[in-house]
Design a protein around this motif. Structure first.
Motif, short mmCIF file in Angstrom:
data_model
loop_
_atom_site.label_atom_id
_atom_site.label_comp_id
_atom_site.label_asym_id
_atom_site.label_seq_id
_atom_site.Cartn_x
_atom_site.Cartn_y
_atom_site.Cartn_z
N GLN A 58 0.85 -1.19 0.00
CA GLN A 58 0.00 0.00 0.00
C GLN A 58 0.89 1.24 0.00
OE1 GLN A 58 -2.39 -0.49 3.59
NE2 GLN A 58 -4.11 -1.30 2.40
N VAL A 59 0.33 2.36 -0.41
CA VAL A 59 1.06 3.62 -0.37
C VAL A 59 1.19 4.05 1.09
CG1 VAL A 59 0.99 6.06 -1.03
CG2 VAL A 59 0.23 4.29 -2.65
N ALA A 60 2.40 4.39 1.49
CA ALA A 60 2.63 4.86 2.86
C ALA A 60 2.04 6.25 3.04
CB ALA A 60 4.13 4.89 3.15
N PHE A 61 1.75 6.60 4.28
CA PHE A 61 1.33 7.97 4.59
C PHE A 61 2.55 8.86 4.40
CE2 PHE A 61 -1.44 5.16 7.00
CZ PHE A 61 -2.69 5.66 6.70
N HIS A 62 2.31 10.12 3.99
CA HIS A 62 3.45 10.96 3.63
C HIS A 62 3.66 12.20 4.49
CE1 HIS A 62 4.56 8.69 0.13
NE2 HIS A 62 3.30 8.63 -0.21
N HIS A 63 2.63 12.79 5.02
CA HIS A 63 2.83 14.09 5.66
C HIS A 63 1.75 14.35 6.69
CE1 HIS A 63 -0.52 15.46 3.12
NE2 HIS A 63 0.09 14.81 2.15
N LYS A 64 2.01 15.34 7.54
CA LYS A 64 0.99 15.75 8.49
C LYS A 64 -0.19 16.32 7.70
CE LYS A 64 2.97 20.28 9.35
NZ LYS A 64 3.58 21.17 10.30
N ASP A 65 -1.34 16.27 8.28
CA ASP A 65 -2.60 16.69 7.67
C ASP A 65 -3.04 15.78 6.53
OD1 ASP A 65 -3.25 18.73 9.42
OD2 ASP A 65 -2.16 20.24 8.29
N ASP A 66 -2.44 14.60 6.44
CA ASP A 66 -2.86 13.58 5.47
C ASP A 66 -4.13 12.93 6.03
OD1 ASP A 66 -3.23 11.35 3.85
OD2 ASP A 66 -1.16 10.66 4.02
N THR A 67 -5.26 13.12 5.39
CA THR A 67 -6.52 12.54 5.89
C THR A 67 -6.91 11.28 5.12
OG1 THR A 67 -7.85 13.98 4.48
CG2 THR A 67 -7.40 14.75 6.74
N SER A 68 -5.98 10.70 4.39
CA SER A 68 -6.30 9.46 3.69
C SER A 68 -6.42 8.31 4.69
CB SER A 68 -5.25 9.17 2.62
OG SER A 68 -3.97 8.97 3.20
N ILE A 69 -7.08 7.26 4.26
CA ILE A 69 -7.34 6.10 5.10
C ILE A 69 -6.76 4.87 4.42
CG2 ILE A 69 -9.15 4.62 6.08
CD1 ILE A 69 -11.02 7.09 6.01
N ARG A 70 -6.16 3.97 5.21
CA ARG A 70 -5.72 2.68 4.69
C ARG A 70 -6.64 1.61 5.26
NH1 ARG A 70 -3.67 6.23 2.79
NH2 ARG A 70 -1.51 6.63 2.23
N GLU A 71 -7.07 0.74 4.40
CA GLU A 71 -7.91 -0.39 4.79
C GLU A 71 -6.99 -1.57 5.06
OE1 GLU A 71 -10.91 -2.91 2.16
OE2 GLU A 71 -11.54 -0.82 2.41
N ILE A 72 -7.10 -2.13 6.27
CA ILE A 72 -6.25 -3.24 6.68
C ILE A 72 -7.13 -4.48 6.87
CG2 ILE A 72 -4.55 -4.07 8.35
CD1 ILE A 72 -3.68 -1.41 7.04
N PRO A 73 -6.96 -5.51 6.06
CA PRO A 73 -7.76 -6.73 6.26
C PRO A 73 -7.45 -7.32 7.64
CG PRO A 73 -6.53 -6.83 4.19
CD PRO A 73 -6.03 -5.64 4.96
N THR A 74 -8.46 -7.75 8.37
CA THR A 74 -8.21 -8.26 9.72
C THR A 74 -7.53 -9.63 9.72
OG1 THR A 74 -10.50 -9.00 9.85
CG2 THR A 74 -9.97 -6.90 10.87
N ASP A 75 -7.44 -10.26 8.57
CA ASP A 75 -6.71 -11.53 8.51
C ASP A 75 -5.29 -11.34 7.99
OD1 ASP A 75 -7.25 -10.99 5.85
OD2 ASP A 75 -8.16 -12.94 5.42
N VAL A 76 -4.81 -10.11 7.91
CA VAL A 76 -3.47 -9.82 7.40
C VAL A 76 -2.41 -10.47 8.29
CG1 VAL A 76 -3.16 -7.65 8.70
CG2 VAL A 76 -1.98 -7.97 6.52
#
Length: 160
Positions: A58-76
């Motif tokens: 997945q794309v890593a978070f990059h900076h403060k004020d980044d309001t994007s969300i990453r979906e993490i499968p619970t079986d990961v």
């Protein structure tokens, strides 16, 4: 070790770094509250975690004020979890993501019958969003919509 008084600690750190005083959010409204309608052992749990956790690929978070969300499968596989964040020491989270994203503990609580189950996905984001407006008008509604879509009975908030 006793409780840590974070507000003076953050205020002092900002002053030491030469930043203007941190502007804490003050909400005049009473926070909404809905008591559980059934025991935790019958509830499906969702998670919202602000520690910057993402899955390899997945794309890593990059900076403060980044309001994007990453979906993490619970079986990961926990070995596939990564952490990036600008506001805390990542050493512990990179060694064991459970310190900021307690996925293995939650899976164990389901196996032990303490929790009824987990949503099929958890949601992570970058903490340290300085715009309270962006949190209340953008991030929080998107997270809420996902939890409603997932049919969870309760949400564990894991702030960093």
């Amino acid at each position: 070790m006793g409780p840590v008084d974070y507000i003076p600690r953050i205020r002092d750190n900002y002053a030491r770094l030469g930043y203007k005083t941190y502007n804490w959010v003050v909400n005049a409204d009473t926070a909404p509250w809905a008591p559980l309608r059934k025991p935790l052992s019958q509830c499906r749990l969702g998670v919202a975690a602000s520690g910057g956790i993402y899955v390899a690929g997945q794309v890593a978070f990059h900076h403060k004020d980044d309001t994007s969300i990453r979906e993490i499968p619970t079986d990961v596989d926990t070995k596939e979890l990564r952490a990036t964040h600008f506001a805390y020491d990542l050493a512990g989270a990179r060694t064991d993501p459970n310190v900021v994203f307690p996925i293995d503990t939650l899976r164990r609580l389901v196996r032990e019958g303490f929790l009824g189950g987990l949503a099929s996905r958890f949601h992570t984001f970058m903490g340290g969003i300085y715009s309270s407006r962006r949190v209340s008008e953008d991030l929080a509604p998107r997270l809420t919509a996902r939890f409603l879509e997932d049919g969870v009975d309760a949400v564990l908030l894991v702030p960093v």
